[in-house]
Motif scaffolding. Structure first.
Motif, PDB file in Angstrom:
ATOM      1  N   ALA A 230      48.034  21.668  90.979  1.00 36.90           N
ATOM      2  CA  ALA A 230      47.791  22.992  90.410  1.00 36.90           C
ATOM      3  C   ALA A 230      46.298  23.303  90.407  1.00 36.90           C
ATOM      4  O   ALA A 230      45.453  22.409  90.574  1.00 36.90           O
ATOM      5  CB  ALA A 230      48.359  23.057  88.994  1.00 36.90           C
ATOM      6  N   SER A 231      45.976  24.553  90.185  1.00 35.34           N
ATOM      7  CA  SER A 231      44.579  24.981  90.225  1.00 35.34           C
ATOM      8  C   SER A 231      43.711  24.272  89.188  1.00 35.34           C
ATOM      9  O   SER A 231      42.515  24.125  89.385  1.00 35.34           O
ATOM     10  CB  SER A 231      44.488  26.499  90.040  1.00 35.34           C
ATOM     11  OG  SER A 231      45.058  26.863  88.790  1.00 35.34           O
ATOM     12  N   GLY A 232      44.300  23.801  88.089  1.00 37.16           N
ATOM     13  CA  GLY A 232      43.531  23.094  87.060  1.00 37.16           C
ATOM     14  C   GLY A 232      43.189  21.664  87.437  1.00 37.16           C
ATOM     15  O   GLY A 232      42.492  20.975  86.713  1.00 37.16           O
ATOM     16  N   GLY A 233      43.689  21.194  88.564  1.00 38.34           N
ATOM     17  CA  GLY A 233      43.419  19.826  89.007  1.00 38.34           C
ATOM     18  C   GLY A 233      44.478  18.853  88.526  1.00 38.34           C
ATOM     19  O   GLY A 233      45.319  19.171  87.679  1.00 38.34           O
ATOM     20  N   SER A 234      44.426  17.679  89.049  1.00 36.29           N
ATOM     21  CA  SER A 234      45.400  16.642  88.735  1.00 36.29           C
ATOM     22  C   SER A 234      45.151  16.064  87.342  1.00 36.29           C
ATOM     23  O   SER A 234      44.014  15.847  86.945  1.00 36.29           O
ATOM     24  CB  SER A 234      45.320  15.523  89.765  1.00 36.29           C
ATOM     25  OG  SER A 234      46.135  14.444  89.381  1.00 36.29           O
ATOM     26  N   LYS A 235      46.219  15.812  86.617  1.00 36.14           N
ATOM     27  CA  LYS A 235      46.131  15.192  85.290  1.00 36.14           C
ATOM     28  C   LYS A 235      46.630  13.739  85.354  1.00 36.14           C
ATOM     29  O   LYS A 235      46.804  13.088  84.331  1.00 36.14           O
ATOM     30  CB  LYS A 235      46.987  15.975  84.280  1.00 36.14           C
ATOM     31  CG  LYS A 235      46.665  17.447  84.179  1.00 36.14           C
ATOM     32  CD  LYS A 235      45.442  17.699  83.349  1.00 36.14           C
ATOM     33  CE  LYS A 235      45.233  19.151  83.021  1.00 36.14           C
ATOM     34  NZ  LYS A 235      44.726  19.985  84.067  1.00 36.14           N
TER      35      LYS A 235
END
Length: 117
Positions: free
Chosen positions: A82-87
């Protein structure tokens, strides 16, 4: 067969159904590798690869086992970040702690010839 061909013991839709005897029957197969087949200087992955090749040869020679690989068209999921980056976080479990075989009733110990007293 699971170890020799890196296929999971658990049924998988990616694998064509195996005959029932491959799940229900258990066999002890003895074989001895040449003393020079696995040396202490080999990395684990290379030693595993050589052992797998020897087991495949043994299964082919003694049981006329033939493994066939076919390409299949099937539905899959595509995962994207996702645009927020990998968690995701790195696992504390090492690769050597992971295994395909979840059947604890069977234990296979393979020792290279140089390790046998």
């Amino acid at each position: 067969m699971s170890y020799a061909y890196d296929v999971p013991v658990n049924p998988s839709p990616r694998l064509s159904p195996l005959p029932d005897w491959t799940v229900s029957e258990r066999y002890d197969i003895e074989g001895k590798a040449p003393a020079t087949a696995i040396t202490p200087s080999l990395q684990d992955s290379e030693a595993r690869s050589r052992i797998q090749q020897m087991i495949r040869g043994l299964l082919a020679d003694r049981f006329r086992l033939v493994m066939r690989v076919e390409n299949k068209t099937m539905s899959v999921y595509a995962l994207t970040v996702a645009s927020g980056g990998s968690k995701l976080q790195k696992s504390a479990i090492t690769k050597k702690d992971c295994t395909f075989d979840t059947d604890r009733k069977v234990a296979i110990t393979l020792l290279p010839a140089w390790a046998i007293p």
